[in-house]
Structures are given as structure tokens and as C-alpha cells.
Design an enzyme around this catalytic site. Structure first.
Site, PDB file in Angstrom:
ATOM      1  N   HIS A  64     -13.300  -1.534   4.006  1.00 48.46           N
ATOM      2  CA  HIS A  64     -13.756  -0.197   3.637  1.00 48.46           C
ATOM      3  C   HIS A  64     -14.296  -0.216   2.212  1.00 48.46           C
ATOM      4  CE1 HIS A  64     -10.465   1.317   6.612  1.00 48.46           C
ATOM      5  NE2 HIS A  64     -11.526   0.863   7.242  1.00 48.46           N
ATOM      6  N   LYS A  70      -9.264   2.061  -6.748  1.00 49.52           N
ATOM      7  CA  LYS A  70      -7.972   2.099  -6.062  1.00 49.52           C
ATOM      8  C   LYS A  70      -6.980   1.186  -6.772  1.00 49.52           C
ATOM      9  CE  LYS A  70      -9.872   2.587  -1.400  1.00 49.52           C
ATOM     10  NZ  LYS A  70     -10.008   1.951  -0.091  1.00 49.52           N
ATOM     11  N   TYR A 130      -1.445   3.375  -1.943  1.00 54.48           N
ATOM     12  CA  TYR A 130      -2.535   3.227  -2.898  1.00 54.48           C
ATOM     13  C   TYR A 130      -2.894   4.549  -3.547  1.00 54.48           C
ATOM     14  CZ  TYR A 130      -5.736   4.469   0.987  1.00 54.48           C
ATOM     15  OH  TYR A 130      -6.372   5.086   2.037  1.00 54.48           O
ATOM     16  N   ASP A 167     -13.042   1.073  12.822  1.00 51.63           N
ATOM     17  CA  ASP A 167     -13.241  -0.295  12.347  1.00 51.63           C
ATOM     18  C   ASP A 167     -13.877  -1.191  13.418  1.00 51.63           C
ATOM     19  OD1 ASP A 167     -12.399   0.209   9.780  1.00 51.63           O
ATOM     20  OD2 ASP A 167     -10.362  -0.501  10.098  1.00 51.63           O
TER      21      ASP A 167
END
Length: 173
Positions: A64, A70, A130, A167
């Protein structure tokens, strides 16, 4: 163990290791200190959102690519974290780094915007936390196929990966 922030071969991507204080009750750890991370990366990181994903073995999430930074940390389990530089004007465009993180390697990873984030769960389950410096909103990130032949990532798969429908539809570069 001494505090370390290690630069990788991808600009802005760093590994953060902090000491663990253990006793008979368990342990205490600071996964990251934002100011120290900012000093090393030169990137300002103001937390806007915190996310938590729990995944089962062989779940593969990503690749991604998002327009925000992040900071990741695996609180339980073991994952293969693969980060791909997909910033077209970068000197390391299409280069990837792969790390095993989790219970046996308590490392946080700072991922700059434009670097693709993906991970494969190697243990029975894994909890993946995250922080991002922008809130998620639809249509701002895209994906690249996990098995893109251009990247040729050596995933540590034990059988077929478990993928989201999204995905499964990611295209090659």
C-alpha cells in the site's frame, strides 16, 4: 541494549530500537521517541491517527502506497515487513527492504510517504499498530501487486497468502 535509530538504504526509512526493562512482572518499552526520529529523518511527524490490525498466519497486507508518513510497531507475533520505495523521483525507486519484526525483534519502523508498506504474518497471529500523520480518507492510497515480477520480493510464505479482495486486484508496476 542501547537506543539506536538506523538508516536503511531507502532515504527516510529508519529502524528504531529502544531498550526493554524487564522484571518478574513483565516488561516496559518505549517503541519510539518522536523527537529523536524527526532529528534523524528530517521529517516532522505529528500523529493524526492510530490504527491496529490483527491478522492470522499467512495474511499478506499490501503493498500500500499512501501520501502520509507511518510509524509501525508489532505488539504481538512475528511479521515480515517489506517496504518498497515507490517515489518516482527517488534515487532508490523500486528498491525494497525486508525485515522480520515482532516478539523476537522489537523494532519500530518509520515509513516516509510514498514508500509502499506491506507485511506477511509469520506467526499464528500478529497485532500490528501504526500511527499516521494524516487521517485516512478514501481514494488517497493505491496498491501494487505483492508478487510483482519487477520487484521480485522473496516472501517467507508457508503456502498461499491470505489476501483481501482489494489486494488481489492490485496491479503490477
Amino acid at each position: 541494549m542501547e537506543d539506536t535509530i538506523t538508516k536503511t538504504s531507502i532515504p527516510g526509512l529508519v529502524l528504531i530500537k529502544r531498550p526493554t526493562n524487564e522484571d518478574d512482572r513483565g516488561f516496559f518499552r518505549e517503541p519510539a521517541r518522536i523527537r529523536e526520529m524527526e532529528e534523524v529523518t528530517g521529517i516532522k511527524f505529528n500523529v493524526a491517527q492510530m490504527n491496529h490490525a490483527r491478522s492470522s498466519k499467512n495474511t499478506l497486507r499490501g503493498i500500500h502506497i499512501a501520501p502520509w508518513n507511518k510509524l509501525i510497531y508489532v505488539t504481538r507475533g512475528k511479521v515480515q515487513s517489506v517496504l518498497v520505495d515507490l517515489r518516482e523521483n527517488s534515487q532508490t525507486y523500486k528498491k525494497y527492504e525486508s525485515f522480520i519484526v515482532g516478539d523476537e525483534n522489537r523494532t519500530s519502523i518509520f515509513i516516509p510517504k510514498g514508500v509502499g508498506n506491506s507485511y506477511l504474518v509469520l506467526s499464528d497471529n500478529a497485532d500490528y499498530i501504526y500511527l499516521t500523520d494524516e487521517e485516512w480518507s478514501p481514494g488517497r492510497e493505491y496498491g501494487v501487486a505483492w508478487n510483482d515480477p519487477t520487484l521480485n520480493i522473496p516472501w517467507q510464505l508457508d503456502g498461499e497468502p491470505v489476501l483481501s479482495e482489494k489486494d488481489k486486484d492490485n496491479l503490477n508496476l
